[in-house]
Structures are given as structure tokens and as C-alpha cells.
Design a protein around this motif. Structure first.
Motif: not given
Lengths: 270, 640
Positions: A209-234
Motif C-alpha cells: 500500500x505504502x509503495x503504491x501510494x508513494x509511486x502515485x504521489x511522485x507523478x508516475x503514471x498507471x499501468x495499461x498492460x503494454x509490457x514495454x517495461x519488461x521488454x526494456x528491462x536490462x
């Protein structure tokens, strides 16, 4: 990555993002990078270009780097539109010039995200990641308080999966690759790593709960399940961890509504 | 002349630490919050110290030059961490770990410190598991172990090939927890550029904010340096590019003694150099020597042939031949020198001739490719990225590279330097590894110092400091130190010479590697002591540092670090020249046994050499601390 097909030196043109500071406007500037050995790393190529700029009296290109072996997570260039450039499962520092060809135009930018403001040229401020960790990315265990290490066995499959998640290097490529600049993969990796282990259970709900709320507060966007993240992850961290985190988040949210707390949590005798 | 009092407690070796903990002074809980402690560096030692001290109730300020504490180079340690748990039932014990470490260090470390290290090793594993470090496990769910060099038991705990990463992320998570609680104040991208000594005691630091260029003063009741080693004095090394010696060097110039700088570790298994542009050498973990076999062709003429075409009978598995008891797992200094020797004989492989094979074909035949992939897959991947070769199909080519420095700031048993109030932890100090460090012992020492030693020993010093007595940052000593930093910065920017900083770093590295690397001679070191001062003159006359002091300026950062490396390199060579013996990583060609092994001189050099700064252009003073072995007998190291 493909094996070296050429041993001959070659030249490319770089189109590099130059920006004097966070508040100044940036622009692309072209530089010639000549006589490159295919066995050079991409960052070594930038070193050579920078030494040439210095000798010409220009200011060298600021770029973030440190370990140069793909583990510290400092290096962070978007190359030809891809965070960490072409190649799968590597950080910028693990990219070698043998991936490019004579005459290539290579565009180099910083990781772009609202939560990662540009500090200078290719260097961004990723302190938002530290803030998310501060909110809950830990198991509270003061030095001296730990029980015997083998007291609680951890099934090997759980330990292995936790390790898969724990290999995150905190570079931010997942954020830069996401059209929403979401930090879900980063947060999910930490939540899953600790949540899969028996010693992580006591703080499991509070953590997610704490990590997710902080993530939102800091201006990161939401996940829309495109999974570009995993593809770019080193470290090729799987987007399955995002689903795991969503389940954890839902369970924790429901439990927090019905949670009965002790009225006397502190105090003492004597 | 500095006073070097080791403060090793009296009594039997195995009781010293327990008794010392019971005897040293305590600070009561209500007073702890009145003390401020500065911790510079946030690798294993720094992060674990900062969070542990904050948990005790002290006010802590943590400084790192990185953009996040998680970037510190402890993150790159691959293989593992030793602990005397004896989970394998193979005869391990605290005494054996202690003995292996003392012997591995070629009898040049402080006995009592090493014993304490072995004692607390078991607590480290407990602590890390409690924090969620995902160590490798067996199918029954219990912790797994593997073997490392210099030991005949399996006592190394590991997390794939990323043990340092996982341990650092554990320590980092504790640090983030305390930052979140407000008990640690975190200063990232802040580089310490001077130590402030007030009334003979360390009471603060001067830092430069690397983003804004602001010079800041910070006062404290005690200062802890946990800033790592100085291996980048060689330019090419397995260190991160940013790893530097500036914090310890500036402390040296403020009176802290630098001990045994000539004890440098050359790691036998790294990827060979490929060209002039090279910025970094990459380690291939020592754990690979569990299953990989090292060889070169028996005949010089075969060194250019494809490895697969050289029949078994024509291969020289030289470590197995020379050191049958330890084989491929002999200690690092010995394996490195053996590699140099076979390459000097012309039997080295690869285009440069500076390489040996590390061959996994036996292991793949025995265990199958999948098992080998499970154990070492990430290392094979790294090798492939860098060389475009597959180690599943052909042997790796490896060569020794600078990896660690055993020397560092002198500390007593409490980890306090000869400047009261200045503590030094982890690789930055000198005490535990003697003249050679065994694999999987650096992580152990960093965390031992931070989690289990400094929380006790710093109280002994602070209990003697009146709460609230720390000086104000307006004190003249702070002003003078800030002036010192400012004048250095403006000097760099004003030179506007012909060469970039990297030019001088490369040249220094070449001098160091050639004349003060794996083998050293009197003539070579004397040459280095002529060449380095000349290089220093040239640097200060013709370096080009572009840009300004008022924003992010990586050239300026690098200039300060290289200026310090040049001076440190000179001291390193001076120490190597003075130490007329061979021990561990310090090999003087004049001092060897007929079989080429190190020839120590315990009578003349059974001591620590702690160098004391005497001012610019003055020859530093060589102080000594005798090494008294109460429990073990100094003997010739034998791995045959």
C-alpha cells in the motif's frame, strides 16, 4: 546480440540531447564519431567523443555511468528511441559498437519521464525511486535481532522467484519505456521479492500500500498492460510480477478496511 | 610522529571481542540522540553502519557521490560471502575461517581483528536472511554453499552471480527505512572533499554538491569513512569508473595514517584488455574456478591455435600441476602470478598473448549444459556481451586485473584511525586482509564492520565527548578547509591546458601496472618514483578542465580524483620499494624462493607500515605497528 561480423574500424554520426540544466531548454546536436573499434563499448565511444570535445574547447556530454558492467543501474541512455538501446537484457554500458554499422545515425537521449527531470544533457534525477523504497521497500530487521538463518526454510521455487524479482538494478528503463511513465515494474519487483519470502510477511500489506501510494504521489503514471517495461528491462524482469503486485494490493486494501487493531500498541510496565 | 596503539584487548584470542564488548563504554539511550555521526560512502560498510547507528538512536548523516546509495560498487561483487556456519558438516569452524584468512593474508593482518571477523560472520548471514536477501537454497529450503579460493571447506553463501548486489540491496533497504523514518539524513551526489579536524579530533567534512556545485560544511561528533578502495590508481581495474580515493587521501593529508598501500589485489580471472580506448576490466567471478579448469598450451607454438584443436595431452593445467592440493582454487595472488609466468614464457593465448583459458568443457560433460547455465549463466552472458564468444562452446580467455586494495587508512581494534573521532570501515581500512584477501571475504568484512563492530566501538569514543560539544560550522577550521576546497576547484578550471583528465589517468595507470603491478623490482619502483612526480607536474601544468564550478561538471570531479590518484600512486610505489620482501599481492622479484613463491622476511617486515603525511613535497614518515601473533605461528604459505 549478434556476434562481431566486422573487425574493421568505422564511423557514425551521433545526434545527442544537450541541455544545460533542469530549467533550460534542450536540443539535439550532431557529432561525428570516427574510427571506432567494434569492440568498444557505447560508453567508451562517448568517452572518446568527450575527450575530443574537451580538446576543441567544447563542454563534454554529461552522461551517467559507473560500474560499466550492467549492475549498478546508473547508465541510462535512450538510444534510437529505446531505453538502453538495441539488444535485449542489457544496460547501456553493455552495448558494444559492433551493434552498429558504418554511417549509422545514432540518436542519444536521456530517459524521459515526468518523475525523472533532466539534470544535464543525458543525466536525469531518479531520486523518486529512493523515495518509493523509503516508503516500504524493506523488511524491518535491526542488526542484532535476527533469528538463526536456517530457522525458517524457504522453498527453492519461492527463493528462485524472489531472486528473479530482486535482480532489478533500479535504472528506470521500465519507466522510460512506458507510454504512461509508470513505475509498476520497479515497484512490483520489490513487492514481489519481499512478499515471496516468509520473513517478508509481517509487513506485506503495509509495504504494497505504502509503495503504491508513494509511486502515485511522485507523478508516475498507471499501468495499461503494454509490457514495454519488461521488454526494456536490462534484467528481463517479468511483467507477471505486476499481476502479483495487483493481487497483493487488492488483498491488502480489502484487509485494511476490515482490520482490527489493538487499542494499546505501546506503553510499558514499571 | 603518529601514535599507533592497536588497542587489542588482552586475554585469549577467542575471548577478546566478547570481553571487549563487555568492557567498553556505553552511551545511554537518551544521550545517543544528542550525537551526530557523519557516514561517507554507502556501500556495504557505509549503508550497514548508517542504518545500524540510526537504529541505536544516533543522528546520522549519510553522504554519497552517487545519485542513489544503491549504486555503490559493492553492488558488483559477484561470487559470495564467507561465514563459518558449518552447514555443510565439512569441518568448518570460526577457528578455521580465522586461520584461512590469516594464512590467505600471508601473515600480514592483525590477528585479533581477523578473529573477530570470523566470529561475527555467522551473525551476518542471519542478519541478511532476516532482511530478505534471497540467498541460493537447496531443495529442502535451507541455505546452499559453494567453495572459494584458499579454503578446503564450502562456506560461501551466494545469490547466483550477484551476491554483492543482493547484500547491498539488503543494506540499502535498511538505510532507506531509516531515511524514511527521519533518523538518517541522506545527501546524494555529495562528494567529500576535505576532512575537518578541530582540536586534533575529526569533527566534520566539506562536501561539494555535484549538481549545484555548492560547497557545504557539515559538523559532527564523529566521522566515518566507508569509501572503498583505491584500485583505480591503476586506471584499468574491475572497479567502477567513479570509485576513487579522494576521501581517504584528503583524510591522509589531514593526519590520518595510510597503511600498507602496496598491498593491492590482482584478480586472476578477468576479461583481457582489448584496446587503447578501454575504460574498464570486467571480472569473471572466482566461483567459476569451482568448475572451470585453467590451462595454456604446453608448447609456445600452439598458443595461436584454436583451443579445440589442441589435444588434451598438449595442454598444461598449470594450477592443478603446481598446486595439487588446492588446484584451480588456490588463492588469487598465487593464481595471478602463475598466469603472468606462463604468459611471460610465451604460452599466453588470444591476440595480445596476455590471456589463459578457463575451460568448462569437463563441467559441461559431467553436469550438462543446463546445470552449468544455472550456476553461472549470468557470467557467461556477460562474457558473451563483451567478447561476442560463447563460453559454452569454447573456453573463456581470462587475464589478471586489479580488483581490490588490502591497504587503507590505519585503524585500531575499534576501527578508529590515529585521528580521534575518525573511523574507517570496509575496504577503506587496512586491517583484516593482510597482504592478500581471500575471495568472498570483502563482503563479509564490509558488513561485519557496519552491522556488528562500529555500533559497539563508536560508543567508546563518543562516551568521552560531552553531548553538544561538537563545534559549529563557523569554526575557523571549517572556514580554512572550505577555502582549501574552493582554491583547488578554481585552480583546476584556470589551467586550461592541452590534455583531458583521462590522458593523465591512463598514463598513471600504465606506470603503475608496468612498474608496480603483479611483479615489482627495486629498479622499476625507483623509475616509477621518478616518472610519477614528473607526471604530476605535467598534470598541474597542462590539464584541461572545461566548464564551470557552479553545476554538474564531470571533468572537474574527475580532475580532483586523478590529482589524488597521482599522489597516492607515488606513495604506493614508495611503500612497495621500502618493503624489501614478498608477501601476498606484493611480489618483489628480488625476494622469491627458488620455485617462484613469495619470500617473506618476518624479522624485518613483520609489521604494518603506516605512512604519515609531512606536507607538500616532503617525504612522508613511515610509522610501524608490530604484528604480534599470539595464537598462530607465522609460517610459509603452502597450497601444494
Amino acid at each position: 546480440m549478434s556476434a562481431a561480423t566486422t573487425t574493421k574500424n568505422f564511423s557514425v554520426t551521433l545526434r545527442v540531447w544537450r541541455q544545460a540544466g533542469t530549467k533550460q531548454a534542450g536540443r539535439f546536436v550532431e557529432y561525428a564519431a570516427k574510427d571506432l573499434d567494434p569492440n568498444m563499448s557505447f560508453l567508451e565511444m562517448l568517452d572518446v567523443v568527450n575527450d575530443e570535445l574537451t580538446l576543441k574547447g567544447d563542454e563534454p556530454i554529461a552522461f551517467a555511468h559507473d560500474c560499466r558492467e550492467g549492475i549498478c543501474g546508473t547508465c541510462s541512455c535512450t538510444i534510437n528511441g529505446k531505453p538502453h538501446g538495441p539488444g535485449k537484457g542489457i544496460a547501456t554500458c553493455q552495448l558494444y559498437m559492433r551493434s552498429f554499422r558504418e554511417g549509422d545515425l545514432i540518436t542519444v537521449e536521456p530517459f524521459r519521464a515526468e518523475a525523472f527531470p533532466v539534470v544535464k544533457d543525458l543525466v536525469t534525477d531518479r531520486s523518486a525511486f529512493d523515495k518509493i523504497q523509503q516508503a516500504g521497500g524493506f523488511i524491518t530487521a535491526r542488526a542484532g535481532s535476527a533469528p538463526e538463518a536456517n530457522a525458517a526454510p524457504v522453498p527453492k521455487p519461492d527463493a528462485d522467484l524472489a531472486m528473479d524479482a530482486a535482480t532489478c538494478i533500479g535504472c528506470g528503463a521500465c519507466v522510460a519505456a512506458c507510454k504512461n511513465a509508470s513505475a509498476m515494474l520497479f515497484v512490483a519487483a520489490k513487492v514481489s521479492h519481499l512478499g515471496l519470502l516468509p520473513q517478508g510477511q509481517a509487513e506485506r500489506d503495509r509495504r504494497v500500500l505504502a509503495m503504491a501510494h508513494t509511486m502515485d504521489e511522485l507523478g508516475f503514471g498507471n499501468c495499461t498492460n503494454q509490457y514495454e517495461c519488461s521488454a526494456a528491462c536490462p534484467k528481463l524482469i517479468s511483467h507477471d510480477f505486476i499481476a502479483r503486485m495487483n493481487r497483493d494490493y487488492l488483498t491488502a486494501s480489502v484487509r485494511s478496511v476490515f482490520k482490527v487493531e489493538s487499542a494499546s500498541s505501546g506503553g510499558g510496565a514499571g | 610522529m603518529a601514535t599507533l596503539e592497536s588497542k587489542v584487548p588482552p586475554g585469549p584470542l577467542a575471548d577478546k571481542w566478547r570481553k571487549h564488548k563487555a568492557d567498553i563504554k556505553l552511551v545511554n539511550p537518551a544521550n545517543k540522540r544528542k550525537y551526530e555521526i557523519i557516514v561517507v560512502g554507502a556501500g556495504l560498510a557505509g549503508s550497514s553502519a548508517a542504518s545500524s547507528l540510526a537504529d541505536l538512536g544516533y543522528k546520522v548523516k549519510s553522504f554519497v557521490f552517487h545519485d542513489s546509495p544503491r549504486r555503490a560498487h559493492s553492488i558488483a561483487a559477484q561470487g559470495g560471502i564467507n561465514a563459518a556456519k558449518n552447514y555443510q558438516n565439512d569441518g568448518d569452524s570460526v577457528h578455521r575461517l580465522f586461520y584461512d584468512t590469516i594464512k590467505g593474508g600471508d601473515y600480514r593482518s592483525r590477528e585479533a581483528n581477523v578473529h573477530r571477523l570470523a566470529e561475527v560472520s555467522v551473525n551476518i548471514i542471519d542478519q541478511c536472511v532476516a532482511q530478505g536477501v534471497p540467498f541460493a537454497r537447496e531443495y529442502g529450503g535451507l541455505l546452499a554453499n559453494r567453495s572459494f579460493g584458499g579454503a578446503q571447506v564450502s562456506r560461501t553463501f551466494y545469490a547466483r552471480g550477484q551476491t554483492g548486489q543482493q547484500l547491498l540491496l539488503g543494506a540499502y533497504s535498511a538505510l532507506m527505512r531509516t531515511v524514511g523514518q527521519g533518523t538518517v539524513e541522506l545527501h546524494t551526489q555529495s562528494e567529500m572533499l576535505d576532512l575537518v579536524v578541530v582540536g586534533g579530533q575529526a569533527k566534520g567534512i566539506i562536501v561539494r554538491d555535484l549538481v549545484t556545485g555548492a560547497i557545504e560544511r557539515h559538523a559532527a561528533d564523529a566521522v566515518i569513512l566507508a569509501t572503498g578502495g583505491y584500485g583505480n590508481v591503476f586506471n584499468l581495474s574491475t572497479y567502477a569508473r567513479g570509485s576513487n580515493a579522494t576521501a581517504i587521501w584528503r583524510a591522509y593529508k589531514r593526519g590520518a595514517c595510510l597503511a600498507n598501500p602496496c598491498y593491492t589485489q590482482i584478480h586472476p580471472t578477468c576479461i583481457p584488455v582489448s584496446g587503447e580506448y578501454q575504460s574498464k576490466l570486467t571480472l569473471m567471478s572466482e566461483s567459476l574456478r569451482n568448475d572451470g579448469r585453467i590451462w595454456v598450451p604446453k608448447k609456445k607454438e600452439d598458443s595461436g591455435k584454436a583451443p579445440g584443436s589442441i589435444p588434451e595431452g598438449e595442454r598444461d593445467y598449470y594450477l592443478e600441476r603446481m598446486y595439487p592440493a588446492f588446484g584451480n582454487l588456490c588463492p588469487r595472488d598465487i593464481a595471478s602470478r602463475a598466469a603472468k609466468r606462463v604468459c611471460d614464457e610465451g604460452r599466453g593465448v588470444g591476440t595480445s598473448g596476455l590471456g589463459v583459458y578457463l575451460d568448462f568443457s569437463d563441467a559441461i560433460n559431467r553436469l550438462g549444459e543446463n546445470s552449468v547455465r544455472e550456476r553461472y549463466g549470468n557470467l557467461f552472458d556477460i562474457y558473451h556481451e563483451i567478447t561476442a564468444e560463447s563460453a559454452y562452446q569454447q573456453p573463456m580467455r581470462i587475464f589478471p586485473a586489479v580488483h581490490y586494495t588490502m591497504g587503507g587508512l590505519w585503524v585500531d581494534y575499534n576501527l578508529m584511525s590515529n585521528v580521534p573521532g575518525l573511523f574507517v570501515l570496509g575496504e577503506a581500512n587496512f586491517s583484516d586482509h593482510g597482504a592478500n584477501r581471500l575471495g568472498a571475504s570483502a563482503l563479509m568484512q564490509g558488513l561485519a564492520d557496519g552491522y556488528f563492530v562500529i555500533p559497539y566501538t563508536i560508543g567508546d569514543y563518543l562516551a568521552g565527548q560531552k553531548p553538544g560539544s561538537r563545534p559549529s560550522v563557523d569554526a575557523p577550521e571549517f572556514k580554512a578547509a572550505e577555502e582549501n576546497v574552493r582554491s583547488m576547484t578554481s585552480h583546476f578550471l584556470g589551467i586550461k591546458g592541452k590534455q583531458p583528465v583521462s590522458h593523465f589517468h591512463k598514463r598513471l595507470g600504465k606506470i603503475m601496472w608496468e612498474l608496480c603491478g603483479m611483479a615489482r623490482t627495486k629498479a622499476g619502483l625507483e623509475r616509477a618514483l621518478r616518472e610519477i612526480p614528473a607526471l604530476r607536474e605535467e598534470f598541474w601544468a597542462s590539464v584541461n578542465v572545461p566548464g564551470s564550478a557552479a553545476d554538474l561538471n564531470q571533468s572537474l570531479e574527475q580532475a580532483g580524483r586523478v590529482a589524488d590518484f597521482i599522489e597516492l600512486g607515488e606513495l604506493l610505489c614508495r611503500d612497495a620499494l621500502t618493503r624489501e620482501e614478498s608477501c601476498g599481492g606484493h611480489f618483489r622479484e628480488e625476494h622469491q624462493h627458488p620455485d617462484g613463491e613469495c619470500k617473506r622476511d618476518d624479522e624485518k617486515f613483520g609489521h604494518v607500515a603506516a605512512w604519515e603525511y609531512q606536507g607538500k613535497d616532503q617525504v612522508p614518515l613511515r610509522n610501524t605497528e608490530a604484528l604480534n601473533y599470539e595464537s598462530v605461528k607465522m609460517s610459509v604459505r603452502n597450497y601444494k
